[in-house]
Design a protein around this motif. Structure first.
Motif, PDB file in Angstrom:
ATOM      1  N   PHE A   3      38.805  32.872  34.753  1.00 38.64           N
ATOM      2  CA  PHE A   3      37.619  33.233  35.075  1.00 38.64           C
ATOM      3  C   PHE A   3      38.146  34.303  36.381  1.00 38.64           C
ATOM      4  O   PHE A   3      37.172  34.877  36.227  1.00 38.64           O
ATOM      5  CB  PHE A   3      36.473  32.430  35.533  1.00 38.64           C
ATOM      6  N   SER A   4      39.110  34.366  37.068  1.00 33.24           N
ATOM      7  CA  SER A   4      38.707  35.527  37.804  1.00 33.24           C
ATOM      8  C   SER A   4      39.975  36.734  37.886  1.00 33.24           C
ATOM      9  O   SER A   4      41.020  35.900  36.920  1.00 33.24           O
ATOM     10  CB  SER A   4      38.766  34.815  39.493  1.00 33.24           C
ATOM     11  N   LYS A   5      40.328  37.600  37.826  1.00 34.92           N
ATOM     12  CA  LYS A   5      41.389  38.398  38.127  1.00 34.92           C
ATOM     13  C   LYS A   5      42.216  37.777  39.551  1.00 34.92           C
ATOM     14  O   LYS A   5      43.581  38.587  39.776  1.00 34.92           O
ATOM     15  CB  LYS A   5      40.867  39.672  38.260  1.00 34.92           C
ATOM     16  N   MET A   6      42.345  37.368  40.042  1.00 34.82           N
ATOM     17  CA  MET A   6      42.501  36.579  41.353  1.00 34.82           C
ATOM     18  C   MET A   6      44.020  37.138  41.421  1.00 34.82           C
ATOM     19  O   MET A   6      44.591  36.192  40.659  1.00 34.82           O
ATOM     20  CB  MET A   6      42.279  35.545  42.320  1.00 34.82           C
ATOM     21  N   ARG A   7      45.233  37.383  42.020  1.00 33.59           N
ATOM     22  CA  ARG A   7      46.754  37.499  42.490  1.00 33.59           C
ATOM     23  C   ARG A   7      47.020  36.356  42.267  1.00 33.59           C
ATOM     24  O   ARG A   7      46.411  35.281  43.634  1.00 33.59           O
ATOM     25  CB  ARG A   7      47.631  38.735  43.477  1.00 33.59           C
ATOM     26  N   ILE A   8      47.991  35.830  42.067  1.00 34.23           N
ATOM     27  CA  ILE A   8      48.617  34.540  41.784  1.00 34.23           C
ATOM     28  C   ILE A   8      48.736  33.990  43.603  1.00 34.23           C
ATOM     29  O   ILE A   8      48.642  32.976  43.476  1.00 34.23           O
ATOM     30  CB  ILE A   8      50.063  34.712  41.064  1.00 34.23           C
ATOM     31  N   LEU A   9      49.351  34.803  44.164  1.00 38.99           N
ATOM     32  CA  LEU A   9      50.338  34.897  45.728  1.00 38.99           C
ATOM     33  C   LEU A   9      48.389  34.652  46.526  1.00 38.99           C
ATOM     34  O   LEU A   9      48.458  33.094  46.936  1.00 38.99           O
ATOM     35  CB  LEU A   9      50.261  36.157  46.010  1.00 38.99           C
ATOM     36  N   ASP A  10      47.404  35.124  46.230  1.00 39.22           N
ATOM     37  CA  ASP A  10      45.919  34.967  47.126  1.00 39.22           C
ATOM     38  C   ASP A  10      45.275  33.743  46.528  1.00 39.22           C
ATOM     39  O   ASP A  10      45.009  32.871  47.511  1.00 39.22           O
ATOM     40  CB  ASP A  10      44.837  36.128  46.762  1.00 39.22           C
ATOM     41  N   GLY A  64      45.635  26.548  49.170  1.00 40.15           N
ATOM     42  CA  GLY A  64      46.348  25.347  50.690  1.00 40.15           C
ATOM     43  C   GLY A  64      47.649  25.968  50.331  1.00 40.15           C
ATOM     44  O   GLY A  64      48.290  24.753  51.526  1.00 40.15           O
ATOM     45  N   TYR A  65      48.590  26.311  49.178  1.00 37.58           N
ATOM     46  CA  TYR A  65      50.297  26.254  49.764  1.00 37.58           C
ATOM     47  C   TYR A  65      50.423  27.730  50.406  1.00 37.58           C
ATOM     48  O   TYR A  65      49.825  28.219  50.572  1.00 37.58           O
ATOM     49  CB  TYR A  65      50.925  26.882  48.061  1.00 37.58           C
TER      50      TYR A  65
END
Length: 357
Positions: A314-321, A327-328
């Motif tokens: 549902f979102s376009k959040m970057r994989i890193l963020d 919590g990783y």
């Protein structure tokens, strides 16, 4: 990283927009967010963009008190782990300490400071977001939620003495007086709600029944997709106990899942913290999980996976963020865990999910 908040900050937004005949979806899009934030309370969103959405709504509705009015829809129990901790406090002094220490669990960029004089408690509230020039809507929403909380936690005789804002007096000053039913001061040295010092040692009204009712109401049935992605889906409605000994005070295991999901933004997903939030000893929580053939790590993996899939879909959040907010330590650790649980990398799973839409 940008300051984040739980999408629960949008609770009541659609209803309030409807009262002013403005389109909440268009406002959310204009602020750079996805409309899905209006339907899901547990997504991570930019707190700055939420502030922008409030500013746009205030302008389109021609109501400068939009943020303050939105606070009427926000029960303090909607604050997730912060609300849980507050509901378990034994004195006003403890509530103030919790608010200062854990406000970041609900929204980052908010600072609460408590100042004491011989006569008064000053609960000071500040929003610090470098990317947002005008934070008054966020300030008034936050202070309104605090007022709602204290009205629920303490008797009417303990209402605040006054509320003060650091901004200059607005032309609509009378609207504040009518809405708040409190003396209102402007051009103050800080935004604050001011109470009598005698409140400090008072005990709040017990919220145990309201707490349980609230969280049980939040445990809506999972989708088929979410059920397929947990190795323990048959236990979704199994119970664990709220206290150490009584078997009459039970709640679904989903209650613990909900709490863990709310805690992801804080990266404080430990057995000890979780046990504290459900009001039992860590060893008791561990034993209850073992009775369901679960370890705390397995439950945490399940919750992380569910939230990861929500964001990837549902979102376009970057994989890193996304990795950091689950919590990783980094994107590599997240990708390794995600592939272990699903057989696909996060990027591949996101593409496959998008192709199915």
């Amino acid at each position: 990283m940008p300051a984040l908040a739980r999408s629960a900050v949008f609770v009541g937004f659609t209803e309030l927009c409807a009262k002013y005949h403005i389109n909440p979806i268009e406002i959310v899009l204009q602020a750079g967010l996805e409309p899905v934030v209006l339907r899901h309370n547990d997504l991570f969103i930019s707190y700055t963009k939420f502030g922008q959405a409030l500013n746009i709504a205030a302008q389109q509705s021609n109501n400068p008190l939009f943020g303050l009015m939105l606070s009427q829809y926000h029960d303090f129990l909607m604050l997730g782990p912060l609300g849980l901790l507050i509901s378990q406090a034994e004195t006003c002094e403890e509530i103030l300490h919790i608010a200062q220490q854990y406000v970041h669990l609900h929204a980052q960029g908010v600072e609460i400071e408590v100042k004491l004089t011989n006569e008064h408690i000053y609960l000071c509230y500040q929003v610090k977001l470098a990317e947002l020039n005008h934070c008054q809507q966020l300030v008034e929403l936050g202070m309104g939620v605090i007022l709602q909380a204290f009205n629920k936690l303490f008797s009417p005789t303990s209402k605040p003495n006054w509320i003060q804002f650091s901004c200059p007096p607005p032309t609509h000053k009378q609207d504040y007086l009518s809405h708040l039913d409190l003396p209102v001061h402007f051009s103050a040295n800080c935004n604050a709600i001011v109470f009598d010092i005698a409140l400090l040692k008072q005990s709040p009204i017990e919220q145990k029944a309201q707490l349980k009712q609230h969280f049980l109401s939040q445990l809506t049935p999972r989708t088929n997709d979410a059920q397929q992605n947990t190795t323990h889906s048959s236990m979704l409605h199994e119970n664990i106990f709220l206290d150490e000994t009584s078997s009459s005070n039970t709640l679904p295991l989903d209650y613990v899942r909900k709490i863990l999901g709310d805690m992801l933004i804080s990266s404080d997903m430990t057995l000890q913290t979780t046990a504290s939030l459900v009001n039992i000893h860590p060893r008791t929580l561990q034993r209850r999980l073992q009775e369901h053939q679960l370890t705390f790590r397995q439950l945490l993996d399940e919750v992380r996976l569910m939230h990861a899939k929500q964001h990837l879909r549902f979102s376009k959040m970057r994989i890193l963020d996304l990795a950091l907010n689950l919590g990783y330590a980094d994107a590599t650790a997240f990708s390794r865990a995600f592939k272990r649980l699903t057989g696909s990398s996060p990027a591949t799973w996101r593409k496959i999910s998008a192709d199915k839409k």
